[in-house]
Design a protein around this motif. Structure first.
Motif, PDB file in Angstrom:
ATOM      1  N   SER A 118      23.569  -4.810   1.331  1.00 10.31           N
ATOM      2  CA  SER A 118      23.942  -6.214   1.372  1.00 10.31           C
ATOM      3  C   SER A 118      24.515  -6.531   2.749  1.00 10.31           C
ATOM      4  N   LEU A 119      24.025  -7.598   3.352  1.00 11.77           N
ATOM      5  CA  LEU A 119      24.534  -7.970   4.670  1.00 11.77           C
ATOM      6  C   LEU A 119      25.920  -8.593   4.595  1.00 11.77           C
ATOM      7  N   THR A 120      26.377  -8.904   3.388  1.00 15.97           N
ATOM      8  CA  THR A 120      27.739  -9.384   3.225  1.00 15.97           C
ATOM      9  C   THR A 120      28.680  -8.192   3.376  1.00 15.97           C
ATOM     10  N   GLY A 121      29.244  -8.054   4.546  1.00 16.00           N
ATOM     11  CA  GLY A 121      30.119  -6.923   4.817  1.00 16.00           C
ATOM     12  C   GLY A 121      29.368  -5.630   5.065  1.00 16.00           C
ATOM     13  N   LEU A 122      28.037  -5.720   5.266  1.00 10.26           N
ATOM     14  CA  LEU A 122      27.200  -4.531   5.468  1.00 10.26           C
ATOM     15  C   LEU A 122      27.510  -3.459   4.428  1.00 10.26           C
ATOM     16  N   LYS A 123      27.442  -3.840   3.179  1.00  6.70           N
ATOM     17  CA  LYS A 123      27.811  -2.964   2.078  1.00  6.70           C
ATOM     18  C   LYS A 123      26.568  -2.319   1.456  1.00  6.70           C
ATOM     19  N   PRO A 124      26.483  -0.971   1.467  1.00  5.35           N
ATOM     20  CA  PRO A 124      25.358  -0.316   0.793  1.00  5.35           C
ATOM     21  C   PRO A 124      25.499  -0.428  -0.717  1.00  5.35           C
ATOM     22  N   LEU A 125      24.389  -0.648  -1.386  1.00  3.42           N
ATOM     23  CA  LEU A 125      24.394  -0.735  -2.846  1.00  3.42           C
ATOM     24  C   LEU A 125      23.489   0.345  -3.411  1.00  3.42           C
ATOM     25  N   GLU A 126      24.063   1.220  -4.226  1.00  2.00           N
ATOM     26  CA  GLU A 126      23.303   2.252  -4.936  1.00  2.00           C
ATOM     27  C   GLU A 126      23.275   1.823  -6.398  1.00  2.00           C
ATOM     28  N   LEU A 127      22.125   1.327  -6.826  1.00  2.00           N
ATOM     29  CA  LEU A 127      22.039   0.649  -8.117  1.00  2.00           C
ATOM     30  C   LEU A 127      21.145   1.398  -9.098  1.00  2.00           C
ATOM     31  N   TYR A 128      21.635   1.564 -10.325  1.00  2.79           N
ATOM     32  CA  TYR A 128      20.781   2.020 -11.418  1.00  2.79           C
ATOM     33  C   TYR A 128      20.157   0.781 -12.061  1.00  2.79           C
ATOM     34  N   LYS A 129      19.124   1.008 -12.863  1.00  4.50           N
ATOM     35  CA  LYS A 129      18.431  -0.142 -13.435  1.00  4.50           C
ATOM     36  C   LYS A 129      19.368  -1.010 -14.274  1.00  4.50           C
ATOM     37  N   GLU A 130      20.375  -0.392 -14.906  1.00  2.57           N
ATOM     38  CA  GLU A 130      21.308  -1.162 -15.726  1.00  2.57           C
ATOM     39  C   GLU A 130      22.264  -2.008 -14.893  1.00  2.57           C
ATOM     40  N   ASP A 131      22.339  -1.715 -13.580  1.00  5.09           N
ATOM     41  CA  ASP A 131      23.201  -2.507 -12.692  1.00  5.09           C
ATOM     42  C   ASP A 131      22.497  -3.753 -12.149  1.00  5.09           C
ATOM     43  N   ILE A 132      21.199  -3.786 -12.273  1.00  2.07           N
ATOM     44  CA  ILE A 132      20.410  -4.885 -11.702  1.00  2.07           C
ATOM     45  C   ILE A 132      20.341  -6.032 -12.712  1.00  2.07           C
ATOM     46  N   PRO A 133      20.704  -7.251 -12.311  1.00  6.54           N
ATOM     47  CA  PRO A 133      20.690  -8.390 -13.246  1.00  6.54           C
ATOM     48  C   PRO A 133      19.313  -8.615 -13.862  1.00  6.54           C
ATOM     49  N   GLU A 134      19.292  -9.067 -15.079  1.00  4.49           N
ATOM     50  CA  GLU A 134      18.047  -9.370 -15.782  1.00  4.49           C
ATOM     51  C   GLU A 134      17.195 -10.346 -14.969  1.00  4.49           C
TER      52      GLU A 134
ATOM     53  N   LYS B 292      15.735  -9.776 -12.170  1.00  5.04           N
ATOM     54  CA  LYS B 292      15.845  -9.598 -10.718  1.00  5.04           C
ATOM     55  C   LYS B 292      15.299  -8.257 -10.233  1.00  5.04           C
ATOM     56  N   MET B 293      14.608  -7.521 -11.084  1.00  2.00           N
ATOM     57  CA  MET B 293      14.158  -6.179 -10.709  1.00  2.00           C
ATOM     58  C   MET B 293      13.250  -6.217  -9.472  1.00  2.00           C
ATOM     59  N   ILE B 294      12.252  -7.085  -9.472  1.00  3.57           N
ATOM     60  CA  ILE B 294      11.332  -7.147  -8.339  1.00  3.57           C
ATOM     61  C   ILE B 294      12.060  -7.581  -7.077  1.00  3.57           C
ATOM     62  N   ASP B 295      12.993  -8.522  -7.218  1.00  3.12           N
ATOM     63  CA  ASP B 295      13.770  -8.966  -6.052  1.00  3.12           C
ATOM     64  C   ASP B 295      14.524  -7.802  -5.419  1.00  3.12           C
ATOM     65  N   TYR B 296      15.129  -6.953  -6.244  1.00  8.05           N
ATOM     66  CA  TYR B 296      15.898  -5.825  -5.703  1.00  8.05           C
ATOM     67  C   TYR B 296      14.979  -4.729  -5.170  1.00  8.05           C
ATOM     68  N   LEU B 297      13.794  -4.590  -5.746  1.00  8.08           N
ATOM     69  CA  LEU B 297      12.827  -3.646  -5.192  1.00  8.08           C
ATOM     70  C   LEU B 297      12.415  -4.090  -3.786  1.00  8.08           C
ATOM     71  N   ILE B 298      12.184  -5.379  -3.620  1.00  5.60           N
ATOM     72  CA  ILE B 298      11.839  -5.899  -2.289  1.00  5.60           C
ATOM     73  C   ILE B 298      13.036  -5.766  -1.353  1.00  5.60           C
ATOM     74  N   ALA B 299      14.236  -5.983  -1.870  1.00  4.33           N
ATOM     75  CA  ALA B 299      15.443  -5.828  -1.045  1.00  4.33           C
ATOM     76  C   ALA B 299      15.560  -4.399  -0.534  1.00  4.33           C
ATOM     77  N   SER B 300      15.240  -3.421  -1.387  1.00  2.00           N
ATOM     78  CA  SER B 300      15.304  -2.018  -0.977  1.00  2.00           C
ATOM     79  C   SER B 300      14.288  -1.714   0.107  1.00  2.00           C
ATOM     80  N   ALA B 301      13.158  -2.444   0.076  1.00  2.00           N
ATOM     81  CA  ALA B 301      12.061  -2.202   1.024  1.00  2.00           C
ATOM     82  C   ALA B 301      12.022  -3.224   2.149  1.00  2.00           C
ATOM     83  N   ASN B 302      13.105  -3.977   2.351  1.00  4.36           N
ATOM     84  CA  ASN B 302      13.104  -5.057   3.329  1.00  4.36           C
ATOM     85  C   ASN B 302      13.340  -4.505   4.732  1.00  4.36           C
ATOM     86  N   PHE B 303      12.278  -3.951   5.294  1.00  2.30           N
ATOM     87  CA  PHE B 303      12.330  -3.275   6.582  1.00  2.30           C
ATOM     88  C   PHE B 303      12.802  -4.232   7.678  1.00  2.30           C
ATOM     89  N   PRO B 304      13.589  -3.725   8.647  1.00  2.00           N
ATOM     90  CA  PRO B 304      14.007  -4.580   9.763  1.00  2.00           C
ATOM     91  C   PRO B 304      12.800  -5.247  10.426  1.00  2.00           C
TER      92      PRO B 304
END
Length: 400
Positions: free
Chosen positions: A134-150, A152-164
Motif C-alpha cells: 500500500s502506498l499509504t505509508g509504504l506499508k507491505p500487506l501480506e494477505l490471506y484469502k480471508e483477509d481480502i474483502p468480498e 475484491k479478490m481480482i483487484d488485490y491480485l492485480i495490486a500484487s502484480a502492479n509492476f512499477p
C-alpha cells in the motif's frame, strides 16, 4: 501436506505451472499456495481448482490478451526491431502512458475476470495468500484469502502484480504496487499457517527475497535450470519452453534425479567407480594432463585428483559426490551436442545418446607427438578440457 511459494517474475511465471504439473502428477497433496505478482495469479488458479485450464491458457497466451497492443507490435518491441512507423507508434503510446500516469491494466483485469473465480478460491480447502504494498505509508500487506474483502479478490491480485510503470491500482481510495518490492516469494506466509515443508518455486525475477524466519521449516528451492527470458517476453515459443523446463526441473527435485540441465536416474556410486576403473592408464594420464595434474596410479589419480578437479572446473558445489561430477561432465558434452534435455534418462541410455551424437571437435593430444603435446594441452580453454575429458570417458565407458 506441502506448501508452494511462487515467486514473481512476469512472463517467467510459466515456469511455475510446469513445476506444479510435476507435483500434481507425482501425487503430492498441496495444502496451501502463496505468491507475489504472477505467482499470486498462478496460485489463485491452482487454489480454485482450475490448473488444467490455467496451463492451457499459458500454452496459448498472446500479449494482446493482456496489454493494449497487437502481437506483431509487441514482438517488435521485445526484439527491439523498430522501424520508423513502429517508433512513431511507440512514441505515441509512451505519450499516452505519461498522460495516464502509467500503463493501463484494464485489459489485464478483463482477462482475469474470465479466468479467476473468487467464490471458488474462498470455498477451496487450500490456503491462499499474496503480497502487495500500500502506498499509504509504504506499508507491505501480506494477505490471506480471508483477509481480502468480498468481491475484491481480482483487484488485490492485480495490486500484487502492479509492476512499477503500470498505472497505480486503486482500491477504496488506497493505491497499491507490486508486492515484489517487499517479498517476491512469500515463504513466511505459509510458515505462519503452520506449513513445515515448503517448496519455493523461483523465477529469479526482480524483487526482494526473504528467507524463512520460523524455526523447523524446511524450504526446498526449485530453480530454473536455464535463463527464463525477459519478464515481459510473452513469446509463445519461450512460454512453452519454460512450461516444459519447469516440469522437468520439478521432477528432478521431486524424484531426486541427477543432473543440472538433464534428468538422469541415479545409480549406485560403486557402479560409477567400476566404470571409471575401465579406463586405460594412457587415458587416465591424459585426463590428468588435461587438468594440469601429474602422473599417478590410475585408481588413485581418478578418484583423488582428476574427478575433484573436473568438479571444480564445472563449478559444482563442494559437496558434489562422484556421481554428480560424472553426470555433470557428461551433461556438458550432451549440451554441446544438442541432445534433448526434456526427457528422463537411464544412465546407460544417456551414455548411448552421447556416443550416438556428433562429438565436438577438440584437439586430440593423444595422437600428437610428445614434443608439442604439452603446449597444446596448456593452450586449451576450460570448455575444451571438459569436452575432451567427457569425450574420452563417454567413448570408453559403454555402460555403468
Amino acid at each position: 501436506m506441502i506448501g508452494l511459494a511462487l515467486e514473481g517474475g512476469g512472463a517467467r511465471g510459466a515456469f511455475h505451472m510446469g513445476v506444479i504439473k510435476a507435483f500434481l502428477e507425482e501425487g503430492y497433496e498441496i495444502g496451501g499456495v502463496t505468491g507475489t505478482s504472477i505467482g499470486a495469479l498462478n496460485g489463485a488458479i491452482l487454489v480454485q481448482g482450475s490448473f488444467e485450464e490455467g496451463y492451457r491458457t499459458w500454452e496459448n497466451l498472446t500479449p494482446s490478451e493482456l496489454f493494449d497492443i497487437d502481437d506483431e507490435e509487441y514482438q517488435r518491441l521485445v526484439n527491439r526491431s523498430l522501424d520508423k512507423k513502429a517508433a512513431l507508434q511507440l512514441a505515441a503510446r509512451i505519450s499516452r502512458i505519461i498522460k495516464n500516469r502509467g500503463v493501463d491494466t484494464s485489459k489485464l483485469k478483463q482477462f482475469l475476470q474470465g479466468l479467476i473465480h473468487e467464490e471458488k478460491i474462498r470455498q477451496s480447502p487450500m490456503d491462499f495468500g499474496l503480497v502487495t504494498i500500500s502506498l499509504t505509508g509504504l506499508k507491505p500487506l501480506e494477505l490471506y484469502k480471508e483477509d481480502i474483502p468480498e468481491g475484491k479478490m481480482i483487484d488485490y491480485l492485480i495490486a500484487s502484480a502492479n509492476f512499477p510503470g503500470f498505472k497505480l491500482k486503486e482500491i477504496e481510495d488506497n493505491y497499491y504496487i507490486d508486492g515484489g518490492l517487499y517479498d517476491n516469494c512469500p515463504i513466511n506466509l505459509l510458515a505462519r499457517k503452520g506449513y513445515e515443508e515448503i517448496y519455493a518455486i523461483r523465477t529469479l525475477g526482480p524483487g526482494f527475497f526473504r528467507e524463512a524466519k520460523y524455526p523447523g521449516v524446511k524450504v526446498t528451492h526449485i530453480l530454473p535450470s536455464e535463463n527464463l527470458g525477459k519478464i515481459f517476453d510473452f513469446s509463445q515459443d519461450l512460454i512453452r519452453r519454460n512450461l516444459k523446463m519447469g516440469y522437468y526441473d520439478g521432477l528432478r527435485i521431486i524424484r531426486g534425479l541427477k543432473g543440472i540441465k538433464y534428468c538422469i536416474k541415479p545409480v549406485k556410486e560403486e557402479l560409477i567407480l567400476r566404470a571409471l576403473y575401465r579406463l586405460t592408464d594412457q587415458q587416465v594420464n591424459h585426463l590428468g594432463r588435461l587438468f594440469g595434474l601429474g602422473q599417478a596410479e590410475s585408481g588413485c589419480m581418478l578418484t583423488d585428483k582428476i574427478m575433484p578437479e573436473i568438479g571444480s572446473t564445472l563449478r559444482l558445489k563442494k559437496e558434489a559426490d562422484l556421481q554428480d561430477i560424472f553426470v555433470g561432465l557428461l551433461e556438458r558434452l550432451a549440451e554441446e551436442q544438442g541432445i534433448n534435455k526434456y526427457q528422463i534418462y537411464e544412465m546407460n541410455d544417456f551414455l548411448t545418446a552421447i556416443r550416438a551424437g556428433k562429438m565436438p571437435e577438440t584437439p586430440d593430444a593423444l595422437s600428437i607427438t610428445t614434443s608439442i603435446k604439452n603446449i597444446i594441452i596448456e593452450s586449451l580453454s576450460s570448455r575444451h578440457r571438459l569436452l575432451r575429458a567427457g569425450q574420452i570417458i563417454a567413448e570408453s565407458i559403454k555402460s555403468v
